[in-house]
Design a protein around this motif. Structure first.
Motif, mmCIF file in Angstrom:
data_model
loop_
_atom_site.group_PDB
_atom_site.id
_atom_site.type_symbol
_atom_site.label_atom_id
_atom_site.label_comp_id
_atom_site.label_asym_id
_atom_site.label_seq_id
_atom_site.Cartn_x
_atom_site.Cartn_y
_atom_site.Cartn_z
ATOM 1 N N THR A 37 61.431 -21.187 49.417
ATOM 2 C CA THR A 37 60.497 -21.987 48.635
ATOM 3 C C THR A 37 60.590 -23.435 49.091
ATOM 4 O O THR A 37 61.655 -23.887 49.515
ATOM 5 C CB THR A 37 60.785 -21.902 47.123
ATOM 6 O OG1 THR A 37 59.886 -22.765 46.418
ATOM 7 C CG2 THR A 37 62.214 -22.307 46.799
ATOM 8 N N ASP A 38 59.486 -24.149 49.009
ATOM 9 C CA ASP A 38 59.473 -25.557 49.406
ATOM 10 C C ASP A 38 60.119 -26.454 48.360
ATOM 11 O O ASP A 38 60.516 -27.576 48.669
ATOM 12 C CB ASP A 38 58.038 -26.026 49.660
ATOM 13 C CG ASP A 38 57.462 -25.420 50.930
ATOM 14 O OD1 ASP A 38 58.228 -25.258 51.899
ATOM 15 O OD2 ASP A 38 56.267 -25.098 50.951
ATOM 16 N N ASP A 39 60.212 -25.978 47.132
ATOM 17 C CA ASP A 39 60.759 -26.815 46.056
ATOM 18 C C ASP A 39 61.327 -25.907 44.975
ATOM 19 O O ASP A 39 60.588 -25.360 44.172
ATOM 20 C CB ASP A 39 59.660 -27.720 45.480
ATOM 21 C CG ASP A 39 60.164 -28.660 44.399
ATOM 22 O OD1 ASP A 39 61.368 -28.611 44.051
ATOM 23 O OD2 ASP A 39 59.361 -29.469 43.891
ATOM 24 N N ILE A 40 62.628 -25.761 44.965
ATOM 25 C CA ILE A 40 63.267 -24.875 43.993
ATOM 26 C C ILE A 40 63.073 -25.360 42.570
ATOM 27 O O ILE A 40 63.111 -24.575 41.620
ATOM 28 C CB ILE A 40 64.782 -24.737 44.305
ATOM 29 C CG1 ILE A 40 65.409 -23.592 43.491
ATOM 30 C CG2 ILE A 40 65.508 -26.040 44.087
ATOM 31 C CD1 ILE A 40 66.861 -23.334 43.851
ATOM 32 N N VAL A 41 62.816 -26.652 42.381
ATOM 33 C CA VAL A 41 62.711 -27.216 41.039
ATOM 34 C C VAL A 41 61.344 -26.957 40.413
ATOM 35 O O VAL A 41 61.259 -26.514 39.264
ATOM 36 C CB VAL A 41 63.021 -28.727 41.057
ATOM 37 C CG1 VAL A 41 62.862 -29.339 39.659
ATOM 38 C CG2 VAL A 41 64.441 -28.966 41.565
ATOM 39 N N GLU A 42 60.275 -27.205 41.148
ATOM 40 C CA GLU A 42 58.938 -27.013 40.583
ATOM 41 C C GLU A 42 58.195 -25.813 41.172
ATOM 42 O O GLU A 42 57.074 -25.528 40.737
ATOM 43 C CB GLU A 42 58.111 -28.290 40.739
ATOM 44 C CG GLU A 42 58.624 -29.434 39.867
ATOM 45 C CD GLU A 42 57.690 -30.608 39.808
ATOM 46 O OE1 GLU A 42 57.040 -30.810 38.756
ATOM 47 O OE2 GLU A 42 57.601 -31.337 40.822
ATOM 48 N N SER A 43 58.808 -25.136 42.101
ATOM 49 C CA SER A 43 58.288 -23.851 42.587
ATOM 50 C C SER A 43 59.446 -22.869 42.682
ATOM 51 O O SER A 43 59.801 -22.391 43.768
ATOM 52 C CB SER A 43 57.614 -24.017 43.956
ATOM 53 O OG SER A 43 56.490 -24.859 43.875
ATOM 54 N N PRO A 44 60.066 -22.553 41.540
ATOM 55 C CA PRO A 44 61.264 -21.700 41.576
ATOM 56 C C PRO A 44 60.911 -20.264 41.926
ATOM 57 O O PRO A 44 59.754 -19.837 41.789
ATOM 58 C CB PRO A 44 61.799 -21.797 40.144
ATOM 59 C CG PRO A 44 60.593 -22.087 39.311
ATOM 60 C CD PRO A 44 59.715 -22.955 40.168
ATOM 61 N N PRO A 45 61.894 -19.499 42.388
ATOM 62 C CA PRO A 45 61.653 -18.077 42.632
ATOM 63 C C PRO A 45 61.102 -17.402 41.384
ATOM 64 O O PRO A 45 61.513 -17.705 40.269
ATOM 65 C CB PRO A 45 63.048 -17.536 42.974
ATOM 66 C CG PRO A 45 63.802 -18.726 43.473
ATOM 67 C CD PRO A 45 63.275 -19.889 42.690
ATOM 68 N N ARG A 46 60.129 -16.522 41.581
ATOM 69 C CA ARG A 46 59.544 -15.730 40.501
ATOM 70 C C ARG A 46 58.752 -16.572 39.509
ATOM 71 O O ARG A 46 58.303 -16.084 38.486
ATOM 72 C CB ARG A 46 60.637 -14.931 39.773
ATOM 73 C CG ARG A 46 61.494 -14.073 40.707
ATOM 74 C CD ARG A 46 62.700 -13.481 40.027
ATOM 75 N NE ARG A 46 62.328 -12.540 38.983
ATOM 76 C CZ ARG A 46 62.100 -11.246 39.197
ATOM 77 N NH1 ARG A 46 62.223 -10.747 40.425
ATOM 78 N NH2 ARG A 46 61.774 -10.446 38.212
ATOM 79 N N GLY A 47 58.581 -17.864 39.779
ATOM 80 C CA GLY A 47 57.781 -18.729 38.931
ATOM 81 C C GLY A 47 58.526 -19.328 37.756
ATOM 82 O O GLY A 47 58.311 -20.476 37.392
#
Length: 249
Positions: A37-47
């Motif tokens: 993911t490009d951003d674990i904070v605002e595009s976390p795995p599984r949403g």
């Protein structure tokens, strides 16, 4: 130790994508997943995840203080934060996109206040190295997580860093599963980056700690280790393949 040829053979048949789930490893009722993911904070795995494990500093102040003033050209291994560095910019070794900085920027004043309320266990320290504490996911973090576990990895140069990093993982997982019995937890690769642990060693310790904890506690749920560059993903993937080969040998 499995050979490169064995790892390559075992790896065939796994679908890969530049973003999204890349590989999984079943550990009893717990599934370990590798995500891009490009951003674990605002595009976390599984949403949405129940918990984000945030590689924090002992003061829990985010990435406010820079670590490595760039007096000379940095060595290649320090040119990318790999999500575990400190605040950076044009005069620093590390990129600005680091997990702790993003967490505090998105969490804002609400998260800052929650961290301050935890109090200091000693001057300047709210969470000792190798341990973890938890706050609600506040501010702009609410749409993505219910809680944030702030974990403080050791520096690679410190004594007993490996044991301390395992402790950091296990403390983080204990807190995460106190939130939900069937938790979904996201984490970057703890220790890699500003704390200086090489990727392969950080990956090996992570998998060892997760396996040991899963064997001892038999949890249900998912741990998503999320990264954003292929080099880090390949190292973690190799570690996961070797673990699976050892289990099936």
């Amino acid at each position: 130790m499995p050979t490169l040829e064995a790892i390559t053979r075992f790896s065939r048949g796994f679908a890969r994508s530049t973003r999204g789930s890349r590989r999984s490893l079943q550990l009893g009722s717990l599934q370990l997943q590798l995500h891009m993911t490009d951003d674990i904070v605002e595009s976390p795995p599984r949403g949405f995840c129940d918990v984000l494990i945030n590689p924090a500093n002992e003061a829990l102040v985010g990435t406010r203080l820079p670590y490595f003033p760039m007096q000379v050209e940095p060595p290649p291994e320090l040119q990318n934060s790999r999500w575990c560095g400190m605040e950076a910019g044009s005069g620093m070794f590390y990129a600005q996109q680091v997990v702790d900085g993003r967490v505090h920027a998105v969490g804002g004043s609400e998260l800052k206040e929650a961290c301050l309320q935890l109090g200091e266990v000693s001057p300047g320290i709210r969470c000792p190295t190798g341990q973890a504490v938890m706050t609600p996911a506040l501010g702009g973090l609410r749409p993505f997580f219910s809680h944030i576990v702030h974990a403080v990895p050791p520096f690679y140069s410190s004594e007993n860093w490996e044991k301390c990093l395992q402790s950091c993982w296990e403390a983080s997982l204990e807190l995460s599963w106190s939130v939900a019995d069937n938790a979904v937890v996201a984490s970057p690769l703890l220790g890699a980056g500003a704390r200086g642990v090489p990727m392969l060693e950080a990956s090996t310790v992570a998998l060892t700690a997760i396996q040991n904890w899963a064997h001892r506690t038999c949890p249900r749920g998912i741990i998503c280790i999320a990264v954003r560059d292929d080099e880090v993903a390949a190292v973690i993937e190799q570690t996961m393949v070797e673990a699976e080969l050892h289990r099936t040998a």
